[in-house]
Scaffold this motif. Structure first.
Motif, PDB file in Angstrom:
ATOM      1  N   ARG A  40       1.110  -0.713   0.023  1.00  0.00           N
ATOM      2  CA  ARG A  40       0.211   0.071   0.092  1.00  0.00           C
ATOM      3  C   ARG A  40       0.682   1.129  -0.088  1.00  0.00           C
ATOM      4  NH1 ARG A  40      -2.972   3.091   3.761  1.00  0.00           N
ATOM      5  NH2 ARG A  40      -2.017   2.390   5.379  1.00  0.00           N
ATOM      6  N   ILE A  41       0.377   2.033  -1.209  1.00  0.00           N
ATOM      7  CA  ILE A  41       1.041   3.862  -0.844  1.00  0.00           C
ATOM      8  C   ILE A  41       0.404   4.546  -0.892  1.00  0.00           C
ATOM      9  CG2 ILE A  41       2.264   5.213  -2.430  1.00  0.00           C
ATOM     10  CD1 ILE A  41       4.596   2.141  -2.279  1.00  0.00           C
ATOM     11  N   GLU A  42       1.063   5.824  -0.261  1.00  0.00           N
ATOM     12  CA  GLU A  42      -0.154   7.184  -0.481  1.00  0.00           C
ATOM     13  C   GLU A  42       0.711   7.832  -1.003  1.00  0.00           C
ATOM     14  OE1 GLU A  42      -1.333   7.969   3.550  1.00  0.00           O
ATOM     15  OE2 GLU A  42      -2.579   5.806   3.862  1.00  0.00           O
ATOM     16  N   HIS A  43      -0.129   8.837  -1.702  1.00  0.00           N
ATOM     17  CA  HIS A  43       1.448   9.673  -2.596  1.00  0.00           C
ATOM     18  C   HIS A  43       1.287  10.807  -0.911  1.00  0.00           C
ATOM     19  CE1 HIS A  43       0.045   8.005  -6.569  1.00  0.00           C
ATOM     20  NE2 HIS A  43       0.992   8.350  -6.312  1.00  0.00           N
ATOM     21  N   ALA A  57      -5.313   1.837 -11.098  1.00  0.00           N
ATOM     22  CA  ALA A  57      -4.632   0.624 -11.813  1.00  0.00           C
ATOM     23  C   ALA A  57      -3.147  -0.038 -10.868  1.00  0.00           C
ATOM     24  CB  ALA A  57      -3.971   1.011 -13.038  1.00  0.00           C
ATOM     25  N   GLY A  58      -2.724   0.834 -10.004  1.00  0.00           N
ATOM     26  CA  GLY A  58      -1.107   1.287  -8.997  1.00  0.00           C
ATOM     27  C   GLY A  58      -0.625   0.975  -9.783  1.00  0.00           C
ATOM     28  N   TYR A  59      -0.492   2.289 -10.495  1.00  0.00           N
ATOM     29  CA  TYR A  59       0.640   3.825 -10.756  1.00  0.00           C
ATOM     30  C   TYR A  59       0.951   4.867  -9.885  1.00  0.00           C
ATOM     31  CZ  TYR A  59       0.363   1.022 -15.318  1.00  0.00           C
ATOM     32  OH  TYR A  59       0.342   0.239 -16.682  1.00  0.00           O
ATOM     33  N   VAL A  60       1.873   4.394  -9.271  1.00  0.00           N
ATOM     34  CA  VAL A  60       1.950   5.243  -8.479  1.00  0.00           C
ATOM     35  C   VAL A  60       3.416   6.811  -8.441  1.00  0.00           C
ATOM     36  CG1 VAL A  60       1.674   4.400  -6.748  1.00  0.00           C
ATOM     37  CG2 VAL A  60       3.741   4.228  -7.158  1.00  0.00           C
ATOM     38  N   CYS A  71       6.102  -3.103   0.281  1.00  0.00           N
ATOM     39  CA  CYS A  71       5.790  -3.060  -0.802  1.00  0.00           C
ATOM     40  C   CYS A  71       7.044  -3.726  -2.669  1.00  0.00           C
ATOM     41  CB  CYS A  71       5.415  -1.510  -1.675  1.00  0.00           C
ATOM     42  SG  CYS A  71       4.944  -0.418  -0.845  1.00  0.00           S
ATOM     43  N   HIS A  72       6.132  -4.718  -3.351  1.00  0.00           N
ATOM     44  CA  HIS A  72       6.246  -4.494  -4.318  1.00  0.00           C
ATOM     45  C   HIS A  72       6.477  -3.522  -5.405  1.00  0.00           C
ATOM     46  CE1 HIS A  72       6.889  -8.518  -2.090  1.00  0.00           C
ATOM     47  NE2 HIS A  72       8.625  -8.305  -2.399  1.00  0.00           N
ATOM     48  N   ILE A  73       7.639  -2.697  -5.863  1.00  0.00           N
ATOM     49  CA  ILE A  73       6.471  -1.839  -6.768  1.00  0.00           C
ATOM     50  C   ILE A  73       8.061  -2.100  -8.643  1.00  0.00           C
ATOM     51  CG2 ILE A  73       7.028   0.741  -7.144  1.00  0.00           C
ATOM     52  CD1 ILE A  73       7.058   1.011  -4.105  1.00  0.00           C
ATOM     53  N   GLU A  74       6.864  -1.985  -9.340  1.00  0.00           N
ATOM     54  CA  GLU A  74       7.790  -2.389 -10.766  1.00  0.00           C
ATOM     55  C   GLU A  74       7.709  -0.755 -11.330  1.00  0.00           C
ATOM     56  OE1 GLU A  74       6.165  -4.694 -14.311  1.00  0.00           O
ATOM     57  OE2 GLU A  74       4.987  -4.466 -13.727  1.00  0.00           O
ATOM     58  N   VAL A  75       9.520  -1.053 -11.384  1.00  0.00           N
ATOM     59  CA  VAL A  75       9.578   0.817 -12.434  1.00  0.00           C
ATOM     60  C   VAL A  75      10.649   0.069 -13.630  1.00  0.00           C
ATOM     61  CG1 VAL A  75       9.974   1.887  -9.610  1.00  0.00           C
ATOM     62  CG2 VAL A  75      12.225   0.301 -10.795  1.00  0.00           C
ATOM     63  N   GLY A  76      11.010   1.122 -14.473  1.00  0.00           N
ATOM     64  CA  GLY A  76      11.405   1.355 -15.875  1.00  0.00           C
ATOM     65  C   GLY A  76      10.381   1.693 -16.272  1.00  0.00           C
TER      66      GLY A  76
END
Length: 89
Positions: A40-43, A57-60, A71-76
């Motif tokens: 879970r992420i909050e801005h 869709a889960g973008y942050v 958290c596990h976050i996909e980047v690139g």
């Protein structure tokens, strides 16, 4: 990588010498977009560069994203490119 309570994912990455793309550091440009796979992420403030369907869709935006759990976050580049439709494809 551990993120302190008072820092963003981008700030924690910089502290850990992990290079992530970024531009504005205010949530306005989407250069630092990631996608949360788990957790879970909050801005810290409204993410101006993301539309509601991107958030759903889960973008942050990693420059203003603050984890509230592990958290596990996909980047690139592929993640950021998913947000912009290419008229030449």
């Amino acid at each position: 990588m551990r993120v302190r309570e008072d820092e963003s994912v981008l700030e924690a990455a910089e502290r850990a010498d992990v290079a992530l793309p970024f531009g504005c550091r205010t949530g306005a440009c989407a250069t630092c977009t990631g996608r949360v796979l788990d957790g879970r992420i909050e801005h810290a403030r409204p993410p101006c560069a993301l539309k509601d369907h991107h958030l759903a869709a889960g973008y942050v935006l990693l420059c203003i994203a603050e984890p509230r759990s592990a958290c596990h976050i996909e980047v690139g580049a592929d993640i950021q490119a998913e947000l912009v439709s290419n008229p030449w494809r």
